[in-house]
Design an enzyme around this catalytic site. Structure first.
Site, PDB file in Angstrom:
ATOM      1  N   ASP A 180     -21.199 -29.713 -50.250  1.00 45.06           N
ATOM      2  CA  ASP A 180     -21.814 -30.111 -51.509  1.00 45.06           C
ATOM      3  C   ASP A 180     -20.714 -29.835 -52.521  1.00 45.06           C
ATOM      4  OD1 ASP A 180     -23.020 -29.889 -54.094  1.00 45.06           O
ATOM      5  OD2 ASP A 180     -24.949 -29.969 -53.071  1.00 45.06           O
ATOM      6  N   HIS A 181     -20.053 -30.870 -52.983  1.00 45.26           N
ATOM      7  CA  HIS A 181     -18.814 -30.609 -53.719  1.00 45.26           C
ATOM      8  C   HIS A 181     -19.047 -29.865 -55.035  1.00 45.26           C
ATOM      9  CE1 HIS A 181     -19.774 -34.311 -55.917  1.00 45.26           C
ATOM     10  NE2 HIS A 181     -18.884 -33.962 -56.809  1.00 45.26           N
ATOM     11  N   GLU A 219     -23.592 -38.691 -66.426  1.00 43.89           N
ATOM     12  CA  GLU A 219     -22.426 -39.507 -66.072  1.00 43.89           C
ATOM     13  C   GLU A 219     -22.414 -40.729 -66.969  1.00 43.89           C
ATOM     14  OE1 GLU A 219     -21.314 -39.651 -61.702  1.00 43.89           O
ATOM     15  OE2 GLU A 219     -23.491 -39.610 -61.647  1.00 43.89           O
ATOM     16  N   HIS A 243     -26.796 -31.382 -55.493  1.00 43.16           N
ATOM     17  CA  HIS A 243     -25.921 -30.759 -56.489  1.00 43.16           C
ATOM     18  C   HIS A 243     -26.686 -29.918 -57.519  1.00 43.16           C
ATOM     19  CE1 HIS A 243     -23.124 -33.339 -54.610  1.00 43.16           C
ATOM     20  NE2 HIS A 243     -23.281 -34.410 -55.364  1.00 43.16           N
TER      21      HIS A 243
HETATM   22  C1  BG6 Z   1     -21.796 -37.693 -55.803  1.00 35.54           C
HETATM   23  C2  BG6 Z   1     -22.800 -38.772 -56.087  1.00 35.54           C
HETATM   24  O1  BG6 Z   1     -22.262 -36.804 -54.847  1.00 35.54           O
HETATM   25  O2  BG6 Z   1     -21.536 -36.984 -57.015  1.00 35.54           O
HETATM   26  C3  BG6 Z   1     -22.278 -39.715 -57.144  1.00 35.54           C
HETATM   27  O3  BG6 Z   1     -23.049 -39.487 -54.889  1.00 35.54           O
HETATM   28  C4  BG6 Z   1     -21.905 -38.959 -58.385  1.00 35.54           C
HETATM   29  O4  BG6 Z   1     -23.248 -40.707 -57.455  1.00 35.54           O
HETATM   30  C5  BG6 Z   1     -20.984 -37.782 -58.046  1.00 35.54           C
HETATM   31  O5  BG6 Z   1     -21.247 -39.850 -59.243  1.00 35.54           O
HETATM   32  C6  BG6 Z   1     -20.779 -36.895 -59.249  1.00 35.54           C
HETATM   33  O6  BG6 Z   1     -19.797 -35.952 -58.980  1.00 35.54           O
HETATM   34  P1  BG6 Z   1     -18.938 -35.316 -60.139  1.00 35.54           P
HETATM   35  O7  BG6 Z   1     -18.116 -34.285 -59.467  1.00 35.54           O
HETATM   36  O8  BG6 Z   1     -18.123 -36.441 -60.720  1.00 35.54           O
HETATM   37  O9  BG6 Z   1     -19.902 -34.768 -61.133  1.00 35.54           O
END
Ligand code: BG6
Length: 488
Positions: A180-181, A219, A243
């Site tokens: 989960d990044h 976003e 997330h």
């Molecule tokens: C991803 C989603 O896991 O996370 C995307 O699938 C989203 O839809 C992205 O844009 C957002 O990641 P970050 O790190 O740019 O907030």
């Protein structure tokens, strides 16, 4: 820390994630000398490439995305990259992969240590481990074996359970690294240190002093080229189930007794288990779903969600979620958490806002602002504290002022990107920042009833691209005398 020599075998090597995130992350770890002395990368996918052709492709992509000059160091890094074309669904062809991995293990002296990174559609998460196991490639007789999978971990609770079973057929939980990044983000990890290392904040972090908490992940982009995937997922599955709940876990957890993966993940798991279930009546009040509609912003036309490529023209998929939730435990009794995420909002920002309670007697007037702590997860990472100060001059009025810390003021400290940190941890064998099976399922337990109730005909509000979502989401707070923060 001496790292074991290893091979990273990336399935889905010709895909976007490999090019945009994984290879650049590995390159940065390489140039900052954080990888082991000897390592290899084996790209695997269906397309036929020779090692050299794949290397050249990766090199060009790196030069472009990282704005690099051609250099010896870049060539040295690329020399570690190899390629194997494979029909991932065909068990027999894994014999070739086995030969290749054995060869690389000898060449790089990796003792058989392999990380299998599944950068593939989730439909292959069952097949690949099974094929690996058929050739004993999962076995730890020679060297350790780890499996990295990317979200989504299931489409719903049922498929998440099935996926888990599939993975566990061949790999133990401690070999599985679910990315989960958001957990790889430095600022998310800092929630733990900030909360539990500061005597100033730790005693205040509960229902006695906190009025409410906001978590926003906005976003400005739309669904881009991912309309096909997104239309079957929606913001609830794409951002909230994983997330945002992981961030909430870090904001709300109890202090871990030790800094290790079990202790930390036990505490976030308990938060997920304590989320107050939402029934139909509460959802009517506490959930707002939205979908972006076309608009013109500063002369630029932005198409509505239903006009995006790959999206059904009658789609009822949400691109925005705002939800009020509560946590059934002593620390958080009575404290609402307002969580929202959406695409095509005015800006890209993720932040946590802690709103402290007002002082008991409003001696400086009813309009004295509450104290806020704004934890900026991204971008412009930092922490902002807002508090009251006597308005200079006559009288005793209070005005809001700020104190701010920004990560970019930490001179010379390079903050690892999420993928750098997570790849490094998986090579170290530290699963702390990866989603554990029970936690993933507990998050689904909370989300599944919401999906069930809203699946057939959700109440969906339109919002114009470039706005902060449906006005109904504002009412979620204003009806309780509160307001979202609208960061710019
Ligand atoms: C991803 C989603 O896991 O996370 C995307 O699938 C989203 O839809 C992205 O844009 C957002 O990641 P970050 O790190 O740019 O907030």
């Amino acid at each position: 820390n001496q790292l074991d020599n290893n091979c990273i075998a990336i399935f889905g090597a010709s895909g976007d994630l490999t090019r945009r995130k994984l290879i650049p992350a590995l390159y940065h770890l390489y140039i900052t000398e954080q990888l082991s002395a000897s390592f290899s990368i084996l790209g695997i996918s269906r397309t036929e490439y020779s090692d050299d052709a794949y290397r050249a492709r990766i090199k060009d992509a790196l030069i472009e995305s990282e704005k690099l000059e051609n250099s010896e160091q870049l060539d040295e890094f690329c020399a570690h990259i190899h390629y194997q074309s494979l029909n991932t669904a065909d068990q027999d062809s894994y014999a070739v992969l086995k030969g290749r991995l054995t060869e690389l293990s000898q060449q790089y002296d990796t003792a058989g240590n392999v990380i299998y990174y599944l950068s593939t559609p989730p439909s292959l998460y069952g097949v690949i481990p099974e094929c690996l196991a058929a050739h004993d490639l999962h076995s730890e007789k020679d060297g350790w074996k780890r499996l990295i999978v990317e979200k989504p971990f299931g489409y719903d609770k049922k498929s998440a359970v099935a996926l888990d079973k599939q993975l566990h057929r061949f790999f133990r939980e401690d070999q599985i690294y679910r990315i989960d990044h958001y957990l790889g983000k430095e600022t998310v990890q800092n929630l733990l240190v900030f909360r539990f290392s500061n005597g100033l904040f730790e005693p205040l972090w509960n229902r006695n002093y906190i009025d409410h908490v906001e978590i926003t992940s906005a976003e400005s982009i739309g669904v881009e080229e991912r309309g096909g995937y997104y239309d079957g997922a929606g913001a609830m599955r794409d951002m909230f189930q994983n997330h945002l709940l992981q961030v909430l876990g870090m904001v709300a957890m109890e202090p871990p007794a030790r800094i290790n993966s079990d202790a930390i993940r036990n505490e976030t798991f308990k938060v997920f288990q304590s989320l107050h279930p939402l029934d139909e009546t509460r959802l009517k009040e506490d959930l707002v779903l939205g979908q972006y509609t076309a608009s013109d912003i500063r002369g630029e036309h932005m198409v509505g969600y239903r006009e995006e490529h790959g999206v059904d023209e009658n789609s009822r998929t949400e691109t925005y979620v705002a939800l009020k939730l509560s946590i059934d435990n002593w620390r958080w009794n009575g404290v609402p958490f307002y969580v929202r995420t959406g695409k095509r909002l005015p800006t890209r920002v993720t932040e946590v806002v802690i709103h402290f309670k007002k002082t008991p007697h409003p001696v400086f007037g009813q309009n004295t602002p509450d104290n806020k702590l704004v934890i900026r997860i991204q971008p412009d990472e930092g922490i902002l504290m807002k508090f009251g100060l006597k308005k200079p001059g006559a009288g005793f009025e209070s005005q809001e002022v700020s104190m701010e810390f920004r990560y970019d003021s930490l001179d010379g400290t390079e903050v690892l990107t999420a993928y750098e940190r997570l790849l490094l941890d998986s090579i170290k064998g530290d699963p702390t920042l990866f989603a554990r099976s029970d936690a993933v399922l507990a998050c689904w337990d909370f989300v599944q009833p919401i999906l069930d109730i809203t699946q057939d005909n959700p109440t969906l509000y339109g919002y114009a691209c470039g706005t902060w979502g449906p006005k109904e989401a504002d009412e979620l707070l204003t009806r309780e005398g509160r307001q979202w923060r609208f960061p710019c």
